[in-house]
Design a protein around this motif. Structure first.
Motif, mmCIF file in Angstrom:
data_model
loop_
_atom_site.group_PDB
_atom_site.id
_atom_site.type_symbol
_atom_site.label_atom_id
_atom_site.label_comp_id
_atom_site.label_asym_id
_atom_site.label_seq_id
_atom_site.Cartn_x
_atom_site.Cartn_y
_atom_site.Cartn_z
ATOM 1 N N ILE A 117 9.223 -30.452 -0.819
ATOM 2 C CA ILE A 117 9.123 -30.505 -2.011
ATOM 3 C C ILE A 117 10.573 -30.623 -2.638
ATOM 4 O O ILE A 117 10.495 -31.333 -3.825
ATOM 5 N N ALA A 118 11.540 -30.154 -2.104
ATOM 6 C CA ALA A 118 13.059 -30.370 -2.608
ATOM 7 C C ALA A 118 13.281 -31.756 -2.546
ATOM 8 O O ALA A 118 13.782 -32.446 -3.454
ATOM 9 N N LEU A 119 12.735 -32.295 -1.521
ATOM 10 C CA LEU A 119 13.197 -33.901 -1.625
ATOM 11 C C LEU A 119 12.388 -34.820 -2.931
ATOM 12 O O LEU A 119 12.811 -35.537 -3.268
ATOM 13 N N LYS A 120 11.044 -34.374 -2.898
ATOM 14 C CA LYS A 120 10.098 -34.750 -3.804
ATOM 15 C C LYS A 120 10.825 -34.490 -5.181
ATOM 16 O O LYS A 120 10.966 -35.615 -6.047
ATOM 17 N N ILE A 121 11.399 -33.574 -5.665
ATOM 18 C CA ILE A 121 11.933 -33.314 -6.725
ATOM 19 C C ILE A 121 13.047 -34.128 -6.871
ATOM 20 O O ILE A 121 13.616 -34.820 -8.125
ATOM 21 N N GLU A 122 13.848 -34.450 -5.960
ATOM 22 C CA GLU A 122 15.204 -35.242 -6.069
ATOM 23 C C GLU A 122 14.800 -36.553 -6.376
ATOM 24 O O GLU A 122 15.243 -37.345 -7.069
ATOM 25 N N ARG A 123 13.514 -37.034 -5.825
ATOM 26 C CA ARG A 123 13.229 -38.581 -6.130
ATOM 27 C C ARG A 123 12.479 -38.481 -7.505
ATOM 28 O O ARG A 123 12.720 -39.379 -8.058
#
Length: 170
Positions: A117-123
């Motif tokens: 989720i954290a990586l998706k939000i960064e994307r």
């Protein structure tokens, strides 16, 4: 580009120290034989000077492989985010997902899903700042069930709605 640079640095250091190797890939080196302790220490020190480190702990190596797989999934522009992430990681690393999940949580202190989720939000942040995609297009590209789901997750992680984040970065 960074990974190619790192690979070249590692190859140069192996050559300089005189350690024969079969291959150098992102996150791993295959040597012809075991490395003597003195050469291993010299390699560790020289890589440390350029900001790289040798991971010898099998758990840490596995965690890095999990992170690389998740990053690959999130960064792909080819609808890879439509894939079930637990199946993807399990197949990519050839381990049972529950085993990987338990080790990841134990070492990192968060779940694989929280990391994803954290990586998706960064994307999503990248899309908001650099691409000319609407929030609906971003939601679809990142495989959210709805814009509302994306917005809720974004706000939970960043404290801002996607539109507030976008406005604050203008």
């Amino acid at each position: 580009m960074v990974s190619l640079r790192c690979k070249i640095i590692v190859q140069q250091e192996l050559d300089r120290i005189g350690i024969p190797y079969l291959s150098v890939n992102l996150g791993s080196v295959e040597t012809e034989s075991s490395i003597p302790c003195d050469q291993m220490e010299e390699l560790k020190e020289s890589l440390k000077r350029v900001g790289l480190e040798i991971l010898e702990d099998k758990k840490n190596i596995l965690i890095d492989k999990i992170k690389l797989a998740i990053n690959e999934l999130v960064q792909s522009r080819e609808d890879a985010t439509r894939v079930n992430y637990s199946d993807f990681i399990s197949e990519k690393l050839d381990y049972d997902y529950t085993y990987l999940s338990n080790i990841f949580s134990e070492v990192e202190g968060i779940t694989i899903q929280q990391y994803l989720i954290a990586l998706k939000i960064e994307r999503v942040k990248e899309f908001l700042l650099y691409d000319e995609l609407s929030i609906t297009e971003i939601s679809d590209r990142m495989n959210y069930s709805s814009v509302s789901h994306l917005s809720n997750q974004f706000k939970k992680v960043t404290g801002l709605s996607p539109s507030s984040f976008y406005q604050s970065k203008k």
